[in-house]
Structures are given as C-alpha cells and as structure tokens.
Design a protein around this motif. Structure first.
Motif, PDB file in Angstrom:
ATOM      1  N   THR A 121       0.853  -1.191   0.000  1.00 18.21           N
ATOM      2  CA  THR A 121       0.000   0.000   0.000  1.00 18.21           C
ATOM      3  C   THR A 121       0.883   1.233   0.000  1.00 18.21           C
ATOM      4  O   THR A 121       1.755   1.379   0.863  1.00 18.21           O
ATOM      5  N   LEU A 122       0.674   2.106  -0.976  1.00 15.94           N
ATOM      6  CA  LEU A 122       1.480   3.314  -1.140  1.00 15.94           C
ATOM      7  C   LEU A 122       0.686   4.546  -0.747  1.00 15.94           C
ATOM      8  O   LEU A 122      -0.499   4.667  -1.076  1.00 15.94           O
ATOM      9  N   ASN A 123       1.360   5.470  -0.095  1.00 17.13           N
ATOM     10  CA  ASN A 123       0.770   6.757   0.259  1.00 17.13           C
ATOM     11  C   ASN A 123       1.452   7.860  -0.546  1.00 17.13           C
ATOM     12  O   ASN A 123       2.440   7.623  -1.255  1.00 17.13           O
ATOM     13  N   GLU A 124       0.930   9.049  -0.425  1.00 18.16           N
ATOM     14  CA  GLU A 124       1.472  10.194  -1.161  1.00 18.16           C
ATOM     15  C   GLU A 124       2.982  10.325  -0.950  1.00 18.16           C
ATOM     16  O   GLU A 124       3.469  10.291   0.168  1.00 18.16           O
ATOM     17  N   GLY A 125       3.731  10.435  -2.040  1.00 19.47           N
ATOM     18  CA  GLY A 125       5.184  10.563  -1.977  1.00 19.47           C
ATOM     19  C   GLY A 125       5.932   9.248  -2.067  1.00 19.47           C
ATOM     20  O   GLY A 125       7.157   9.244  -2.210  1.00 19.47           O
ATOM     21  N   ASP A 126       5.214   8.109  -2.010  1.00 19.40           N
ATOM     22  CA  ASP A 126       5.869   6.804  -2.099  1.00 19.40           C
ATOM     23  C   ASP A 126       6.189   6.443  -3.555  1.00 19.40           C
ATOM     24  O   ASP A 126       5.539   6.914  -4.493  1.00 19.40           O
ATOM     25  N   VAL A 127       7.187   5.565  -3.716  1.00 24.18           N
ATOM     26  CA  VAL A 127       7.648   5.136  -5.039  1.00 24.18           C
ATOM     27  C   VAL A 127       7.703   3.614  -5.070  1.00 24.18           C
ATOM     28  O   VAL A 127       8.066   2.970  -4.075  1.00 24.18           O
ATOM     29  N   PHE A 128       7.341   3.022  -6.216  1.00 18.26           N
ATOM     30  CA  PHE A 128       7.368   1.567  -6.362  1.00 18.26           C
ATOM     31  C   PHE A 128       7.821   1.228  -7.776  1.00 18.26           C
ATOM     32  O   PHE A 128       7.513   1.945  -8.726  1.00 18.26           O
ATOM     33  N   VAL A 129       8.541   0.108  -7.927  1.00 16.66           N
ATOM     34  CA  VAL A 129       9.066  -0.310  -9.225  1.00 16.66           C
ATOM     35  C   VAL A 129       8.403  -1.609  -9.672  1.00 16.66           C
ATOM     36  O   VAL A 129       8.276  -2.556  -8.888  1.00 16.66           O
ATOM     37  N   PHE A 130       7.997  -1.651 -10.959  1.00 16.77           N
ATOM     38  CA  PHE A 130       7.464  -2.862 -11.583  1.00 16.77           C
ATOM     39  C   PHE A 130       8.479  -3.352 -12.612  1.00 16.77           C
ATOM     40  O   PHE A 130       8.751  -2.654 -13.596  1.00 16.77           O
ATOM     41  N   PRO A 131       9.046  -4.544 -12.429  1.00 16.07           N
ATOM     42  CA  PRO A 131      10.052  -5.047 -13.375  1.00 16.07           C
ATOM     43  C   PRO A 131       9.482  -5.253 -14.780  1.00 16.07           C
ATOM     44  O   PRO A 131       8.294  -5.556 -14.954  1.00 16.07           O
ATOM     45  N   GLU A 132      10.331  -5.127 -15.745  1.00 18.75           N
ATOM     46  CA  GLU A 132       9.949  -5.231 -17.159  1.00 18.75           C
ATOM     47  C   GLU A 132       9.235  -6.544 -17.469  1.00 18.75           C
ATOM     48  O   GLU A 132       9.684  -7.617 -17.090  1.00 18.75           O
ATOM     49  N   GLY A 133       8.086  -6.437 -18.155  1.00 21.34           N
ATOM     50  CA  GLY A 133       7.381  -7.602 -18.660  1.00 21.34           C
ATOM     51  C   GLY A 133       6.489  -8.319 -17.668  1.00 21.34           C
ATOM     52  O   GLY A 133       5.708  -9.194 -18.068  1.00 21.34           O
ATOM     53  N   LEU A 134       6.566  -7.993 -16.365  1.00 23.49           N
ATOM     54  CA  LEU A 134       5.764  -8.714 -15.376  1.00 23.49           C
ATOM     55  C   LEU A 134       4.371  -8.088 -15.235  1.00 23.49           C
ATOM     56  O   LEU A 134       4.199  -6.878 -15.366  1.00 23.49           O
ATOM     57  N   ILE A 135       3.382  -8.942 -14.962  1.00 21.49           N
ATOM     58  CA  ILE A 135       2.014  -8.467 -14.742  1.00 21.49           C
ATOM     59  C   ILE A 135       1.978  -7.632 -13.472  1.00 21.49           C
ATOM     60  O   ILE A 135       2.481  -8.046 -12.419  1.00 21.49           O
ATOM     61  N   HIS A 136       1.358  -6.444 -13.552  1.00 27.06           N
ATOM     62  CA  HIS A 136       1.266  -5.570 -12.383  1.00 27.06           C
ATOM     63  C   HIS A 136      -0.039  -4.794 -12.419  1.00 27.06           C
ATOM     64  O   HIS A 136      -0.771  -4.813 -13.413  1.00 27.06           O
ATOM     65  N   PHE A 137      -0.346  -4.100 -11.316  1.00 27.77           N
ATOM     66  CA  PHE A 137      -1.637  -3.427 -11.187  1.00 27.77           C
ATOM     67  C   PHE A 137      -1.541  -2.332 -10.129  1.00 27.77           C
ATOM     68  O   PHE A 137      -0.597  -2.287  -9.329  1.00 27.77           O
TER      69      PHE A 137
END
Length: 220
Positions: A145-161
């Motif tokens: 769960t991300l709040n304002e100002g948070d950062v997250f990375v989704f690796p190339e080619g993987l299913i994400h949402f």
C-alpha cells in the motif's frame, strides 16, 4: 603452438562479446526528433529523424499534465501517456512518462509493458499496487500500500496493477524505460481478442464453464 593461439583468440572473444552486445548502442548524435514522413530524414527506431537544423525547443516540450483527467469508464482510471508519439523529442532516448488518474475504487487493471520497466510515484491518494513474478519463480505476488510521496518499481514484462484504496480520487506519475513501452491489458487480450479465442479452449485453460467464458467475451 598454433592451437594455443587459436584457443587464446576464442577465449578473448568469449570474454569480450557479451560486453559488446550487453546494451543498446550509444547515440551518435545529440537527438533524433521523430517525424512520420520520410521527406525530413532517415528511419530510426520506428520514426524518421527530423532534420536537426529544423528542430525547435517545442519538439522537446509538452504541457498540461497538471490537469486531472476524467475517469468515467468501467475500471475508474485514465492513463495519459507521454511517449514518442506525442513528444517527438523522445525518439531514441529510451524513456517515457504517464499520468494515471484514479477515481474512488478506481484501478489500473492487471497488465504488462513488454518493452519497459516502470517506476511509479504517488502524487496524491493511497494505492494498493503489486506485481506477480514469472512461472519459474512460482508466480509470487509482491504487493504494498502506497501513500502520497511513495515510489514503487514494476520489473519489465511482469504483470502488475494499481488500485485506489483511499476515500478520495488519486493520481500517480510513472516513468518507463522505453520511448514506446507498449501495454498488454490481460483481460482485454484474453477475452477481447479479435477474432475471439475459442471459448472451449479458454474454458479448459481457466477450468471454467464455456458459458462463463462467452459471458466474459461479451463484456470485452
């Protein structure tokens, strides 16, 4: 002695060849502003290069991402892309950007980017995000769960949402490591293909009744 020299050359090639092909070649010019007609230059990476002498500052500029976008659709989100198609100065630079607006309970459904890693920044609101690893890694789910100002990375080619779990609309910005990363929305691709995939095949693949599959195909 000749055999030893030959083996030495092979060993040297084995060591240096992976280094030579490990990444895209470096650009040999400052920029290659993309245009759609051959009259202005040569074809490079999906676009023709504009004559550098005709390039202006506006080829590297786009305004308006501060404005909220409407989210009146079934998934409750709106993705505004900034890529080589609407910011021609991005051509050959290997990067792009999106703004994502989420309504209350809005989501960016499971999808992949076949040509890019994505890094997401939450500008406002609260998002539940995650990605699923490949079959060889056991399809593990990484979610947070991300709040304002948070950062997250989704690796190339993987299913994400992403899913808005807050009480108010949310907005996020994401950078992608391709000038044209592409997107494959899983449900649309499987149940909304043109022409349709045989529902009997999908019923067996998903262990569902064929009627359920046909109902899903009707929605997409």
């Amino acid at each position: 002695m000749k055999n030893l020299s030959f083996l030495a050359v092979l060993s040297l090639l084995a060591l240096t060849l992976p280094l030579a092909i490990a990444s895209d070649p470096s650009p040999l010019q400052d920029f290659c502003v993309g245009v759609n007609t051959p009259s202005d230059g040569v074809f490079v990476n999906g676009k023709f290069c504009k004559d550098p002498k005709l390039v202006t500052v506006d080829d590297f500029f786009m305004a308006g991402l501060q404005n909220a976008r409407p989210v009146a659709n079934v998934v409750g989100s709106n993705v505004t892309a900034v890529n080589v198609n609407n910011l021609p100065g991005l051509n050959t630079l290997g990067i792009s950007l999106v703004r994502i607006d989420y309504g209350v309970n809005g989501q960016n459904p499971p999808h992949t980017h076949p040509r890019a890693t994505e890094i997401l920044y939450v500008g406002h609101g609260k998002l539940l995000v995650g990605f699923v690893t490949s079959n060889g890694d056991g399809n593990r789910l990484f979610t947070k769960t991300l709040n304002e100002g948070d950062v997250f990375v989704f690796p190339e080619g993987l299913i994400h949402f992403q899913f808005n779990v807050g009480r108010f609309p949310a907005v996020a910005f994401a950078a992608l490591s391709s000038q044209n990363p592409g997107v494959v929305t899983i449900a649309n691709s499987v149940f909304g293909s043109n022409p349709e995939i045989d529902p009997n095949f999908l019923a067996r693949a998903f262990q569902l009744d064929p009627k359920v599959i046909m109902d899903l195909q009707a929605k997409f």
